[in-house]
Design a protein around this motif. Structure first.
Motif, PDB file in Angstrom:
ATOM      1  N   LEU A  45      16.239  37.257  23.277  1.00 25.34           N
ATOM      2  CA  LEU A  45      15.048  37.166  22.441  1.00 25.34           C
ATOM      3  C   LEU A  45      13.826  36.823  23.297  1.00 25.34           C
ATOM      4  N   LYS A  46      13.989  35.881  24.214  1.00 23.95           N
ATOM      5  CA  LYS A  46      12.893  35.511  25.111  1.00 23.95           C
ATOM      6  C   LYS A  46      12.503  36.681  26.023  1.00 23.95           C
ATOM      7  N   LYS A  47      13.525  37.406  26.509  1.00 24.54           N
ATOM      8  CA  LYS A  47      13.245  38.555  27.370  1.00 24.54           C
ATOM      9  C   LYS A  47      12.509  39.635  26.595  1.00 24.54           C
ATOM     10  N   LEU A  48      12.901  39.840  25.343  1.00 22.26           N
ATOM     11  CA  LEU A  48      12.244  40.840  24.513  1.00 22.26           C
ATOM     12  C   LEU A  48      10.780  40.470  24.293  1.00 22.26           C
ATOM     13  N   GLN A  49      10.499  39.193  24.116  1.00 21.65           N
ATOM     14  CA  GLN A  49       9.121  38.741  23.955  1.00 21.65           C
ATOM     15  C   GLN A  49       8.298  39.041  25.204  1.00 21.65           C
ATOM     16  N   GLN A  50       8.932  38.875  26.370  1.00 21.14           N
ATOM     17  CA  GLN A  50       8.258  39.202  27.628  1.00 21.14           C
ATOM     18  C   GLN A  50       7.970  40.704  27.713  1.00 21.14           C
ATOM     19  N   ILE A  51       8.951  41.486  27.315  1.00 19.60           N
ATOM     20  CA  ILE A  51       8.785  42.952  27.332  1.00 19.60           C
ATOM     21  C   ILE A  51       7.627  43.369  26.430  1.00 19.60           C
ATOM     22  N   GLN A  52       7.600  42.821  25.219  1.00 16.86           N
ATOM     23  CA  GLN A  52       6.556  43.189  24.269  1.00 16.86           C
ATOM     24  C   GLN A  52       5.172  42.776  24.769  1.00 16.86           C
ATOM     25  N   PHE A  53       5.106  41.610  25.406  1.00 23.61           N
ATOM     26  CA  PHE A  53       3.823  41.154  25.935  1.00 23.61           C
ATOM     27  C   PHE A  53       3.340  42.058  27.062  1.00 23.61           C
ATOM     28  N   LEU A  54       4.232  42.392  27.976  1.00 22.08           N
ATOM     29  CA  LEU A  54       3.858  43.255  29.096  1.00 22.08           C
ATOM     30  C   LEU A  54       3.460  44.650  28.612  1.00 22.08           C
ATOM     31  N   LYS A  55       4.110  45.104  27.549  1.00 23.45           N
ATOM     32  CA  LYS A  55       3.703  46.385  26.942  1.00 23.45           C
ATOM     33  C   LYS A  55       2.289  46.282  26.376  1.00 23.45           C
ATOM     34  N   THR A  56       2.010  45.144  25.737  1.00 21.02           N
ATOM     35  CA  THR A  56       0.714  44.928  25.113  1.00 21.02           C
ATOM     36  C   THR A  56      -0.421  44.994  26.134  1.00 21.02           C
ATOM     37  N   ILE A  57      -0.192  44.499  27.341  1.00 19.61           N
ATOM     38  CA  ILE A  57      -1.257  44.516  28.356  1.00 19.61           C
ATOM     39  C   ILE A  57      -1.209  45.769  29.216  1.00 19.61           C
ATOM     40  N   GLY A  58      -0.405  46.748  28.789  1.00 21.39           N
ATOM     41  CA  GLY A  58      -0.518  48.074  29.372  1.00 21.39           C
ATOM     42  C   GLY A  58       0.538  48.537  30.350  1.00 21.39           C
ATOM     43  N   PHE A  59       1.571  47.744  30.606  1.00 25.59           N
ATOM     44  CA  PHE A  59       2.603  48.166  31.557  1.00 25.59           C
ATOM     45  C   PHE A  59       3.575  49.139  30.890  1.00 25.59           C
ATOM     46  N   GLN A  60       4.074  50.102  31.690  1.00 25.33           N
ATOM     47  CA  GLN A  60       5.071  51.044  31.227  1.00 25.33           C
ATOM     48  C   GLN A  60       6.452  50.399  31.242  1.00 25.33           C
ATOM     49  N   LEU A  61       7.359  50.927  30.417  1.00 27.44           N
ATOM     50  CA  LEU A  61       8.706  50.352  30.343  1.00 27.44           C
ATOM     51  C   LEU A  61       9.414  50.400  31.688  1.00 27.44           C
ATOM     52  N   SER A  62       9.218  51.482  32.443  1.00 30.81           N
ATOM     53  CA  SER A  62       9.860  51.601  33.754  1.00 30.81           C
ATOM     54  C   SER A  62       9.373  50.500  34.696  1.00 30.81           C
ATOM     55  N   GLU A  63       8.085  50.164  34.601  1.00 35.74           N
ATOM     56  CA  GLU A  63       7.531  49.083  35.427  1.00 35.74           C
ATOM     57  C   GLU A  63       8.085  47.733  34.979  1.00 35.74           C
ATOM     58  N   ILE A  64       8.139  47.539  33.666  1.00 33.67           N
ATOM     59  CA  ILE A  64       8.605  46.259  33.111  1.00 33.67           C
ATOM     60  C   ILE A  64      10.043  45.988  33.533  1.00 33.67           C
ATOM     61  N   LYS A  65      10.868  47.015  33.536  1.00 34.42           N
ATOM     62  CA  LYS A  65      12.270  46.863  33.924  1.00 34.42           C
ATOM     63  C   LYS A  65      12.374  46.310  35.346  1.00 34.42           C
ATOM     64  N   ILE A  66      11.591  46.892  36.260  1.00 29.97           N
ATOM     65  CA  ILE A  66      11.613  46.439  37.659  1.00 29.97           C
ATOM     66  C   ILE A  66      11.044  45.037  37.769  1.00 29.97           C
ATOM     67  N   MET A  67       9.958  44.779  37.053  1.00 30.95           N
ATOM     68  CA  MET A  67       9.289  43.475  37.104  1.00 30.95           C
ATOM     69  C   MET A  67      10.217  42.345  36.685  1.00 30.95           C
TER      70      MET A  67
END
Length: 246
Positions: A45-67
């Motif tokens: 759940l915490k990781k998903l919140q991080q994913i959603q936040f990073l998406k909100t500020i414009g990062f692509q899913l492929s970038e978020i996965k590596i990050m």
């Protein structure tokens, strides 16, 4: 443990999205039920919140996965790069907004006769602002802030919109003739508004009108190209208004 349907409610993310995240390895469930339903914990759940936040500020899913997977990820550099991108995108969208407002206001003036070429020509005249600033002395402007009061085709301020609407109404009812009461009411409002917006700027307004009446000068100063027929009609209507007023 959270069943996928419960996890969906907690995170406001659809089951379809959760399944996709699992498929690409971005967010995997901690386990599955005997029936094959995904199960998640507070960690996911915490990781998903991080994913959603990073998406909100414009990062692509492929970038978020590596990050999120890399312990050596340079967050500072990555965020600065993203900030630079957002600033450039903001500027790009701002230019699009200006063009859209000019198109909308162009239609308000010209109605069905509106031609997109007018806006394209206006957009391409990039030296106009410099030319206007260069000729401030020539135009004899007492207060340079008066320029900000001029109707702006890219603006949404009430004053600009009223001027644009007045010109549009004048053009719409030209067929009635310059002495018609409807035309004279429009001219009267223009005269009142001129007094409200440009007190003691008669010299400037006279020179601005001379520029407006010249297609070449209007283009030089990046003024919206109003048909000469409309400008001549406005001038004649205003003269008639002044004669009756005096």
């Amino acid at each position: 443990m959270f069943h996928i349907n419960e996890f969906k409610k907690l995170s406001s993310v659809s089951v379809r999205t959760l399944r996709y995240y699992d498929k690409i390895g971005l967010l995997k469930p901690v386990s599955k039920t005997e029936g094959g339903h995904r199960l998640y914990s507070n960690t996911e759940l915490k990781k998903l919140q991080q994913i959603q936040f990073l998406k909100t500020i414009g990062f692509q899913l492929s970038e978020i996965k590596i990050m999120l997977e890399s312990e050596e990820w340079d967050w500072s550099n990555s965020l600065m790069t993203q900030l630079s991108y957002v600033i450039k995108e903001k500027d790009r969208l701002s230019k699009i907004e200006i063009s859209l407002r000019e198109l909308i206001n162009g239609i308000a003036i010209d109605g069905e006769e509106f031609k997109i070429k007018k806006i394209i020509d206006l957009y391409n005249n990039k030296e106009a602002k410099e030319a206007l600033n260069y000729n401030l002395v020539e135009l004899n402007i007492k207060n340079t802030e008066v320029l900000e009061k001029l109707p702006n085709m890219a603006s949404s301020d009430p004053d600009s919109l009223e001027w644009i609407a007045l010109v549009g109404q004048l053009k719409k009812y030209m067929h009635l003739g310059y002495s018609h009461s409807r035309i004279q009411n429009i001219i009267e409002r223009m005269d009142v508004k001129k007094g409200e917006d440009f007190t003691d700027e008669d010299v400037f307004l006279d020179k601005l009108w001379d520029i407006r009446m010249s297609p070449e000068e209007s283009k030089k100063f990046s003024l919206y190209p109003i048909d000469q027929e409309v400008l001549t009609f406005l001038e004649k209507s205003y003269s008639h208004y002044l004669d009756n007023k005096s």
